[in-house]
Motif scaffolding. Sequence first.
Motif, PDB file in Angstrom:
ATOM      1  N   GLU B 178       0.855  -1.188   0.000  1.00 30.19           N
ATOM      2  CA  GLU B 178       0.000   0.000   0.000  1.00 30.19           C
ATOM      3  C   GLU B 178       0.891   1.238   0.000  1.00 30.19           C
ATOM      4  O   GLU B 178       1.980   1.218   0.585  1.00 30.19           O
ATOM      5  N   LEU B 179       0.427   2.299  -0.609  1.00 33.11           N
ATOM      6  CA  LEU B 179       1.112   3.581  -0.499  1.00 33.11           C
ATOM      7  C   LEU B 179       1.093   3.959   0.986  1.00 33.11           C
ATOM      8  O   LEU B 179       0.034   3.950   1.612  1.00 33.11           O
ATOM      9  N   LYS B 180       2.281   4.237   1.542  1.00 33.63           N
ATOM     10  CA  LYS B 180       2.298   4.592   2.968  1.00 33.63           C
ATOM     11  C   LYS B 180       1.705   5.977   3.170  1.00 33.63           C
ATOM     12  O   LYS B 180       1.844   6.852   2.307  1.00 33.63           O
ATOM     13  N   GLU B 181       1.122   6.160   4.311  1.00 34.98           N
ATOM     14  CA  GLU B 181       0.516   7.453   4.624  1.00 34.98           C
ATOM     15  C   GLU B 181       1.616   8.519   4.661  1.00 34.98           C
ATOM     16  O   GLU B 181       2.711   8.285   5.172  1.00 34.98           O
ATOM     17  N   TYR B 182       1.331   9.667   4.100  1.00 34.92           N
ATOM     18  CA  TYR B 182       2.263  10.787   4.225  1.00 34.92           C
ATOM     19  C   TYR B 182       1.743  11.747   5.287  1.00 34.92           C
ATOM     20  O   TYR B 182       0.606  12.206   5.199  1.00 34.92           O
ATOM     21  N   LYS B 183       2.563  12.006   6.294  1.00 34.27           N
ATOM     22  CA  LYS B 183       2.188  12.980   7.323  1.00 34.27           C
ATOM     23  C   LYS B 183       3.201  14.108   7.319  1.00 34.27           C
ATOM     24  O   LYS B 183       4.410  13.853   7.315  1.00 34.27           O
ATOM     25  N   LYS B 184       2.700  15.332   7.319  1.00 32.60           N
ATOM     26  CA  LYS B 184       3.616  16.471   7.407  1.00 32.60           C
ATOM     27  C   LYS B 184       4.410  16.362   8.704  1.00 32.60           C
ATOM     28  O   LYS B 184       3.830  16.169   9.771  1.00 32.60           O
ATOM     29  N   ASP B 185       5.755  16.460   8.612  1.00 34.79           N
ATOM     30  CA  ASP B 185       6.593  16.282   9.795  1.00 34.79           C
ATOM     31  C   ASP B 185       7.862  17.104   9.583  1.00 34.79           C
ATOM     32  O   ASP B 185       8.870  16.605   9.083  1.00 34.79           O
ATOM     33  N   ILE B 186       7.771  18.379   9.961  1.00 35.17           N
ATOM     34  CA  ILE B 186       8.891  19.257   9.606  1.00 35.17           C
ATOM     35  C   ILE B 186      10.166  18.908  10.385  1.00 35.17           C
ATOM     36  O   ILE B 186      11.264  19.143   9.915  1.00 35.17           O
ATOM     37  N   ALA B 187      10.012  18.299  11.539  1.00 39.52           N
ATOM     38  CA  ALA B 187      11.219  17.908  12.292  1.00 39.52           C
ATOM     39  C   ALA B 187      11.977  16.820  11.553  1.00 39.52           C
ATOM     40  O   ALA B 187      13.185  16.671  11.699  1.00 39.52           O
ATOM     41  N   LYS B 188      11.264  16.049  10.724  1.00 43.86           N
ATOM     42  CA  LYS B 188      11.895  14.953   9.969  1.00 43.86           C
ATOM     43  C   LYS B 188      12.336  15.397   8.574  1.00 43.86           C
ATOM     44  O   LYS B 188      13.392  14.988   8.106  1.00 43.86           O
ATOM     45  N   TYR B 189      11.515  16.196   7.918  1.00 44.76           N
ATOM     46  CA  TYR B 189      11.772  16.470   6.497  1.00 44.76           C
ATOM     47  C   TYR B 189      12.297  17.874   6.183  1.00 44.76           C
ATOM     48  O   TYR B 189      12.676  18.143   5.056  1.00 44.76           O
ATOM     49  N   VAL B 190      12.272  18.787   7.140  1.00 40.48           N
ATOM     50  CA  VAL B 190      12.778  20.139   6.854  1.00 40.48           C
ATOM     51  C   VAL B 190      14.148  20.297   7.514  1.00 40.48           C
ATOM     52  O   VAL B 190      14.254  20.513   8.719  1.00 40.48           O
ATOM     53  N   MET B 191      15.196  20.142   6.721  1.00 38.58           N
ATOM     54  CA  MET B 191      16.534  20.132   7.309  1.00 38.58           C
ATOM     55  C   MET B 191      17.116  21.538   7.372  1.00 38.58           C
ATOM     56  O   MET B 191      18.060  21.885   6.687  1.00 38.58           O
ATOM     57  N   MET B 192      16.505  22.380   8.236  1.00 34.12           N
ATOM     58  CA  MET B 192      17.112  23.652   8.611  1.00 34.12           C
ATOM     59  C   MET B 192      17.901  23.397   9.898  1.00 34.12           C
ATOM     60  O   MET B 192      17.714  22.358  10.538  1.00 34.12           O
TER      61      MET B 192
END
Lengths: 191, 573
Positions: B178-192
Amino acid sequence: MKKSYHVMIVGVGGQGSLLASRLLGNVFMQLGYDVKVSEVHGMSQRGGSVVTYVKAGEQVFSPTVEPGEADLILSFEQLEGARWISYLKKDGTMIVNTQKIDPMPVITGAAVYPDNLIEKCKALGAKVIDVDALSLAEEAGSAKATNVVLMGVLASHMDVAEEIWQKALEECVPPKFLEMNRKAFALGKAQ
Amino acid sequence: MKKLMLGNEAVARGLFESGCKVVSSYPGTPSTEITEYASKYDEIYCEWAPNEKVAAEVAIGAAIGGARSFCGMKHVGLNVAADPLFTASYTGVNAGLIIGVADDPGMHSSQNEQDSRNYAIAAKLPMLEPADSKECMDYIEKAYQLSEEYDTPVLFRLCTRVSHSQSLVDTKERIEPELKEYKKDIAKYVMMPAMAKRKHPVVEARQEKLAALAETTELNQVMMGDTKIGIIAAGISYQYAREVFGEHASYLKLGLINPLPTKLIRDFAAKVDQLYVIEELDDIIETHCQKIGVKVIGKEIFSKIGEFSQKIVAETMGIPEKEHFTLDETIPMRPPVMCAGCPHRGMFYVLSKLKLTVFGDIGCYTLGAQAPLAAIDTTVCMGASVSGLHGFNEARPDSAKNSVCVIGDSTFIHSGVTGLINIAYNQGISTVIILDNSITGMTGHQQNPTTGYTIKGDPTAAVDLEALCHAVGIPRVRVVDPHDLAEAEKTVREEIAVDQPSVIIARRPCALLKYVKHNPPLKVNRDKCKSCKACLKVGCPAISFKDGKAVIDETQCVGCSLCKQMCKFGCIE
């Protein structure tokens, strides 16, 4: 059945050694061997010296063949046969197409294409069978079938049932060229 | 079902069976066929990207989006994709992500022989290395499991001999995750910085967990035989060692090559009398052994240079060469050459004739460096022709009227266009020649953004090269047929003479493309031939000299007429 086979197919990039090696790999697979076929793609394909290895046995590890190891060498061109003769086993067989293709250093005059290469290889004591595969391919319908003519010659030096070769042809050759290649194979095998 | 499969095809099959949904790659020998074979599965969305950086980012995006994804490239492609790679190590994935990288020890088709394992260490990523087609397929499944379990991209290292060797595989059905659920997670995906600072320790902890896994994973196998010699090897080097020693040695075969195990190596070392590390290129495994205090023999006897073979392994370890025939004859080399009818040949003849300094690039046309054309001065990496020429001309302003660069259509899109923007922006006056043969040639005919077709052969938007060059600020853009030698020469002379930057698009499709119609082969009228050898100056493999006169090989000649244009005596008909 022979315990193992070490075969080399050598020639000039563009002569169809890939198809030949795949045909032979298919034959060995049908016979129940473990098989490895090492191919050449990319830059060295473009008119350069090309070597592919086909190995069959109970279990094959390295996909390549080393000097003194080849049971059979199928050479699509004289100079290439001479280049790889050191890879032939002392009791191995080399089948060489008599066609000569000048490499660029010969065309530019920087090098000379040596004379009587086939005779010189024979004089070493190697078993060398020369065949004008290009003419036979033209007789079959296309110079491009030179590779399959040579496979036919190879088949005549291997103890493998005809239907196995035919099945390999069916599986490896595009349908629209199958008949012509069957003819080329038969002409080679009759040599 | 048992099948004979190329290593690269087996990787593609592994992707299919593991439920991979998105593949984005840039072609590069020896990796290209992975993506070509993957594109034959309708269940996988597959594309050629303009370069490896874009491809890696597409695959990263798809993995974040919840689909198992893959990106394939050759070793030098990973340099281009290194930027997203290092930070994707921090973000981790959502669904599994595999970056496939094919090294080319021995440089069969490459400009260097860098060892990609260094990237796995530097980016702190797990790396797997298969040794045959079966492992290519099986390890892909394992790599996806690792990627999802450890929340990390996984590097998948191949080499020419594994990618381009066929061996037997067993195929099975595809699983369809199944396509895995995408959840907005800036701590994981926004590398500032604030987030990245919290992520780096996560990466270090992940490496420790993976190092623990390396001790027990079935990817690493101990095979005990004679214990006088112990060999640690991975991938194709294991095959060479096994071919030479068979049961007369013991082996630690590594499938997970980063991070490397410690206890497993120490335990193996304790069971054997003399331990060897056999690895092509760099001393990665050996250095690790030294670090953990295990004494091994490695690069003190084995070379860091070139491809290994069972012969090299045997001779290096003191086993004499097999008896073989020796022909006492000088056999001329047969280097690869541009094909008969190659559209690049005409332009290279002109550049050679005008004695220009030529910055070259990566593609079939790199072959223009060889005699008799000998038209190229430099080749570094994809795109370096355009930017390098600008630097050369800024250093030596007088040279701008006497120099050009050459770059293919695909390479121009890959990374040449940024160099061209640099020339326009920084008021350079260099002359850029785009050798547009309407295909990515050297890697075996892949579509690219200029051809108007996708990887699946569907029609799509094509980059308008003339409009693109104008749009970035190049005032002079000319199109020329490289088979018209007089016109090509005139155009080059005019463009190098002007005090403006210019682009010449030498446009003619590759002679090997199926839709290209060939003319009947030309013939030499031997009575008229004056033996001047002018026709040989174009370096065509179809024309040579026999018995003092020119002769054309009908099986190769496609009637391009370059030799005819060279002949002043009209003897080529």
